[in-house]
Scaffold this active site. Structure first.
Site, PDB file in Angstrom:
ATOM      1  N   SER A 101     -47.790 -31.051  38.210  1.00 19.72           N
ATOM      2  CA  SER A 101     -47.521 -31.450  39.598  1.00 19.72           C
ATOM      3  C   SER A 101     -46.279 -30.820  40.203  1.00 19.72           C
ATOM      4  O   SER A 101     -46.084 -30.896  41.414  1.00 19.72           O
ATOM      5  CB  SER A 101     -47.397 -32.974  39.674  1.00 19.72           C
ATOM      6  OG  SER A 101     -48.658 -33.563  39.819  1.00 19.72           O
TER       7      SER A 101
ATOM      8  N   GLU B  43       0.790  -1.227   0.000  1.00 14.93           N
ATOM      9  CA  GLU B  43       0.000   0.000   0.000  1.00 14.93           C
ATOM     10  C   GLU B  43       0.823   1.279   0.000  1.00 14.93           C
ATOM     11  O   GLU B  43       0.371   2.301  -0.515  1.00 14.93           O
ATOM     12  CB  GLU B  43      -0.944   0.013   1.217  1.00 14.93           C
ATOM     13  CG  GLU B  43      -2.036  -1.033   1.181  1.00 14.93           C
ATOM     14  CD  GLU B  43      -3.002  -0.836   0.026  1.00 14.93           C
ATOM     15  OE1 GLU B  43      -3.287   0.343  -0.322  1.00 14.93           O
ATOM     16  OE2 GLU B  43      -3.449  -1.846  -0.542  1.00 14.93           O
TER      17      GLU B  43
END
Length: 771
Positions: free
Chosen positions: A470, A99
């Site tokens: 239950s 770059e």
């Protein structure tokens, strides 16, 4: 006089030069003025570079497990900030080589490179490449629209680069650039990209990995996921530039170019505990705001235990698929060819992005089918499906089940190189939820809110209101014990009729049988309905409601006797939290998911200080534990005895088998499981009780959770069998007599309360007694 003409000619010559010089100066002045004017125009709307001093890019909110491991994240832009010191030399060299070769020398603009790029573009009469330095790219990324290729934008980029170079050092500029650059698939910065593409911190990047990331700076088109060949070529170009710049040797370049891309993709999907993380996200956004969560980067330290969560995920899926195998093959599979979903050669299923490992349940693509076997594709693996792998369907040949192109569910039995051994499965119809809480702290250690978060984000562990059957009886018995009853008191299990809501009510036992005179310990262990209703009537149903509220139940509980059998909607989270009271000697600690939250910089924003509630006396809590231990030792939860260590719990099944529950605990951990269809009208099927459907999931989870931990007894809990000698009672059914698997609740519906109590009638209309 003869010398005058030459003098005249010389003067005239100087006049010509003066005119040329004047014209040149005039042109220079015009150009300079125009240039200054342009600079003034372009610079007039430039952003203040001082903003960089306080600039902070959007960062990930990181979510940590109870051991400090990173477990999940939230972000609009996936970014992990790194310092200059954390950047490996190999990455720095790769980026600068491709770059900005003269990054260390120039002051924001690389004039030789700009001239070369301008000449190249002029010759080819099109823009073939740019000459932006790293500083110019940083300026463009932070302040400008880099998709704008105009001269104006380029001039602004140059001016900004010059200002940046004046104010910041090269390490500072490179660090800002390394944290800002976009590297495809939602990843910003090299640290986030290293985690995503290679599953490692940026500091551990190797040469070939650093070169691949550096090559992607040029644009998402170089992504190794979407364009692997283009990405490979770009990576090799970076390596060649590094060799030309003297960053690596020719031998290193040659050897590295031969290496594959070596990806180890880590999708940021929060796959481990999506329902848990969603609860965290909603809380954070409501407390700190969406921007703080998705852009500012919080640090959230949670109670989640990674090992327990993985066990919970597997246990729930195993349980639901076991249910499906009991109920036979449904078929009706989607087909890639018939439904135009793709081609056999190129089809990629979303499931294949998940980890493919032993025990996984994944979608497989059927490639070939014969009378003897079928070949299945699951990601990079191929599997052969033989008769034993689908025996549960009752079919003899694969062709009776599958067609080429079918997308079916398979469980991974074994992995070998590129082959896999699988078992045919099918997508579960019912849903399930599992929640585990640490008894001593109230910390939620595992949470599963459904079979698949991708298919349904509704969290059945925290949002669903379901009848508990239950398992509600624990509140009835705790209330009775607190009022002086003992496990050895007797109660008559015979038909009886009472008044509830102004109408006659005759509860029945699930087996349509009666055991006569029995003890309370027997009645709870065997989950007998008639004794539970009698006991609730004796202590008063309103006091039972008050007792449940003390346990932390916040949902509406209609004060009618069918409530004793679980005829009320409750949340799994509250029900499980309530059960922690028993191993905690009567204390309940508010369940919580977050230990502390800090800002990205470490400033403490909040810290957990859960409220502690005194619910029962230690004596009552210990007695309840002793009674619930017998549910597992010889009651309806006897399958849990396979855990091989002290445990207590309670099953629950609703009428028509629409809901199945099991909530149980060891001295350290309490966990609860619910199973049912989201549509409350759909039954799980005959005999699909809490003991058969929910308990196996709980057992598998607890076996994994307690593996490798020391066996511990409940503190100060004396088994009831050791106390029998102190109590002499006459009963018709022995306390330890075998009990049947817990079937569905009785068939009769509770009475509809008569007017004028309109509100009460609305609460109980259509409510059925629950086991």
């Amino acid at each position: 006089m003869l010398s005058l003409p030459p003098i005249t000619l010389r003067l005239r010559g100087w006049k010509l030069i003066d005119r040329v010089a004047l014209a040149f100066l005039l042109l220079c002045s015009i150009a300079l003025g125009a240039g200054c004017g342009l600079l003034f125009v372009y610079a007039s709307d430039l952003p203040e570079i001082r903003a960089l001093e306080t600039y902070r890019p959007d960062v990930v909110t990181e979510v940590y497990a109870d051991d400090g491991q990173l477990a999940g994240s939230f972000a609009l832009q996936r970014r992990i900030l790194m310092t200059y010191e954390q950047c490996p030399k190999v990455l720095y060299s790769a980026v600068t080589a491709i770059e900005d070769q003269h990054f260390e020398e120039h002051w924001g603009i690389d004039f030789p490179r700009m001239a070369s790029a301008a000449f190249r573009n002029l010759v080819k009469r099109r823009i073939t490449g740019g000459a932006s330095t790293i500083t110019m790219q940083l300026a463009g990324n932070l302040f400008l629209d880099r998709s704008d290729r105009s001269f104006r934008r380029k001039m602004q980029e140059i001016l900004l680069a010059l200002q940046i170079e004046r104010r910041y050092t090269k390490p500072q500029i490179f660090t800002m650039y390394a944290n800002q650059v976009y590297l495809a698939h939602g990843n910003y910065g090299f640290a986030a990209a290293a985690q995503f593409y290679f599953g490692k911190p940026v500091t551990d990047l190797k040469l070939q990995e650093a070169a691949l990331l550096a090559g992607m700076v040029n644009g998402p088109k170089f992504s190794p996921l979407t364009n692997p060949e283009l990405a490979l070529n770009r990576r090799n170009l970076v390596l060649r530039r590094m060799e030309e710049e003297g960053k690596i040797t020719p031998a290193e370049e040659t050897a590295t170019k031969k290496s594959p891309l070596g990806l180890h993709i880590q999708y940021p999907r929060n796959d481990l505990a999506p329902y848990f993380f969603e609860e965290i996200r909603k809380y954070l956004e409501s407390t700190y705001g969406t921007e703080a969560v998705h852009e500012r980067g919080l640090r959230v330290y949670t109670t989640l235990n990674i090992r327990l969560q993985r066990i919970a995920n597997q246990s729930l899926r195993d349980g639901l698929h076991s249910y499906e195998r009991r109920h036979g093959w449904k078929g009706n599979l989607p087909n890639v060819l018939r439904d135009n979903l793709g081609k056999l050669e190129t089809y990629e299923d979303e499931d294949w992005r998940h980890a493919i490992e032993k025990g996984s349940y994944l979608t497989g693509l059927v490639l070939t089918v014969s009378d003897r076997d079928a070949i299945v594709k699951i990601g990079p693996y191929r599997g052969i499906l033989s008769t034993n792998d689908f025996a549960w369907t009752g079919r003899k040949k694969p062709a009776e089940l599958l067609r080429v192109g079918d997308l079916a569910q398979f469980s991974i039995q074994e992995l070998r190189d590129n082959t896999v051994r699988v078992q045919l499965e099918q997508q579960p119809g019912p849903q399930s939820a599992l929640l585990a809480i640490d008894n001593s702290t109230g910390e939620i250690k595992a949470m599963v809110g459904g079979y698949s978060f991708e298919d349904s984000k509704f969290n059945r562990a925290t949002q669903a209101l379901r009848q508990v059957g239950s398992s509600f009886k624990v509140y009835v018995y705790a209330d009775a014990l607190e009022r002086g009853s003992t496990p050895f008191d007797t109660i008559v299990d015979l038909p009886f009729t009472t008044i509830s809501g102004g109408q006659p009510y005759s509860p029945r036992n699930y087996d349509e049988k009666f055991e006569g005179t029995i003890t309370l310990r027997r009645a709870l262990a065997g989950s007998r309905n008639v004794p539970a209703v009698k006991l609730a009537e004796k202590v008063g149903i309103n006091t039972v409601v008050d007792m449940a509220k003390r346990f932390g139940i916040s949902t509406s509980l209609p004060p009618y006797l069918p409530l004793a059998l679980g005829a009320a909607d409750m949340k799994l989270l509250e029900h499980v939290s309530a059960f922690t009271v028993f191993p905690n000697d009567g204390i309940r600690i508010d369940p919580h998911m977050i230990r502390r939250v800090t800002s990205y910089d470490g400033a403490l924003l909040e810290e957990a200080h859960p409220e502690v509630h005194d619910v029962l006396s230690p004596e009552v809590a210990r007695t309840m534990t002793a009674m619930l231990e017998e549910v597992i030792q010889f009651g309806t939860g006897i399958q849990a005895k396979a855990l091989g260590r002290p445990a207590a719990g309670k099953t629950g099944t609703t009428q028509d088998y629409t809901d199945a529950w099991f909530v149980g605990y060891t001295p350290q951990l309490t966990a609860g499981v619910w199973v049912g269809f989201d549509d409350k009208q759909i039954s799980l099927g005959k005999k699909e009780t809490g003991a058969r459907t929910a308990l196996p999931i709980w057992l598998e989870f607890m076996q994994g959770a307690t593996a490798g931990t020391p066996v511990m007894d409940f503190t100060n809990v004396v088994p009831l069998e050791q106390q029998v000698g102190e109590h002499h009672v006459n009963v018709d059914t022995p306390d330890t007599a075998p009990t049947e698997d817990e079937p569905a609740a009785p068939k009769e519906k509770p009475p509809t309360p008569s007017p004028p109590a309109k509100t009460a009638a609305a609460d109980t209309t259509g409510v059925s007694p629950r086991l």
